[in-house]
Write an enzyme that holds these catalytic residues in place. Structure first.
Site, mmCIF file in Angstrom:
data_model
loop_
_atom_site.group_PDB
_atom_site.id
_atom_site.type_symbol
_atom_site.label_atom_id
_atom_site.label_comp_id
_atom_site.label_asym_id
_atom_site.label_seq_id
_atom_site.Cartn_x
_atom_site.Cartn_y
_atom_site.Cartn_z
ATOM 1 N N CYS A 99 63.173 50.143 27.446
ATOM 2 C CA CYS A 99 62.695 51.520 27.486
ATOM 3 C C CYS A 99 62.453 51.993 26.055
ATOM 4 C CB CYS A 99 63.720 52.410 28.177
ATOM 5 S SG CYS A 99 63.318 54.171 28.141
ATOM 6 N N CYS A 102 65.105 54.972 25.109
ATOM 7 C CA CYS A 102 66.554 54.801 24.909
ATOM 8 C C CYS A 102 66.992 53.363 24.642
ATOM 9 C CB CYS A 102 67.316 55.349 26.117
ATOM 10 S SG CYS A 102 67.212 54.315 27.590
ATOM 11 N N CYS A 148 63.488 54.780 33.955
ATOM 12 C CA CYS A 148 64.613 54.157 33.280
ATOM 13 C C CYS A 148 65.882 54.741 33.885
ATOM 14 C CB CYS A 148 64.558 54.453 31.783
ATOM 15 S SG CYS A 148 66.033 53.923 30.888
ATOM 16 N N CYS A 151 67.951 56.902 30.986
ATOM 17 C CA CYS A 151 67.523 58.184 30.422
ATOM 18 C C CYS A 151 66.560 58.960 31.323
ATOM 19 C CB CYS A 151 66.907 57.992 29.044
ATOM 20 S SG CYS A 151 65.288 57.195 29.031
ATOM 21 N N CYS A 171 54.003 47.986 37.826
ATOM 22 C CA CYS A 171 52.841 48.286 36.987
ATOM 23 C C CYS A 171 53.294 49.327 35.958
ATOM 24 C CB CYS A 171 51.723 48.820 37.878
ATOM 25 S SG CYS A 171 50.164 49.098 37.030
#
Length: 182
Positions: A99, A102, A148, A151, A171
């Site tokens: 991510c 984070c 995510c 976060c 995707c």
């Protein structure tokens, strides 16, 4: 008003394009079979067992200070980057995708494949605990958004038209990801 309608039309085309996949040919080629060796089992096992870490909670102002305007638009406002004009769609290197907000490791090159959609696509996350799937009813469509789990940032969408063994196609937006070569 005309500019707003044009922006809305372009956004709808981009979002719809991610949902479309040409299933007439088998283009689901994993990175490993595209010429790179798979990640060592020890790396994948370590990522699977790695603790998720504390939940990241920030105000929108803190996110704006941390992220570029483009990252903020995708990660926090659930935007979509342009197809075929992003950093990781054609990435064939082996490594880990995390991510961008984070640092939560979410996908590896092991499960990346060529979907033909113009965005990096994966058939499975590192672990189910790394991502969160939520209903997305934007633009009059029902899709499954990928966030995510650490976060809550928007990463992309998942569709049921991917390759074996899962049949899923995550995707994702390149701008929502950081890549570490292994």
């Amino acid at each position: 008003m005309k500019l707003f309608n044009l922006i809305l039309l372009i956004s709808a085309i981009n979002l719809g394009a991610c949902a479309q996949q040409d299933n007439t040919t088998d283009r689901a080629l994993t990175t490993a079979t595209a010429g790179n060796e798979p990640l060592p089992d020890a790396v994948v096992n370590e990522l699977n067992e790695q603790a998720l870490g504390d939940t990241v909670v920030k105000t929108e102002e803190e996110w704006r200070q941390q992220l570029t305007p483009e990252e903020y638009q995708v990660l926090r406002e659930e935007g979509t980057e342009l197809a075929f004009r992003n950093e990781f769609n054609d990435n064939k290197r082996r490594g880990v995708y995390s991510c961008a907000a984070c640092g939560n490791p979410m996908f590896t090159s092991e499960t990346k494949f060529e979907s033909g959609t113009g965005w990096p696509s994966f058939y499975a996350p590192i672990s189910e605990k790394r991502v969160k799937e939520v209903d997305d009813r934007a633009l009059g469509m029902l899709r499954t958004e990928v966030e995510c789990s650490r976060c809550g940032s928007h990463i992309g969408h998942v569709f049921p038209d991917g390759p074996k063994p899962t049949g899923l196609r995550y995707c994702l937006n390149s701008i929502a990801l950081d890549f570490e070569e292994k």
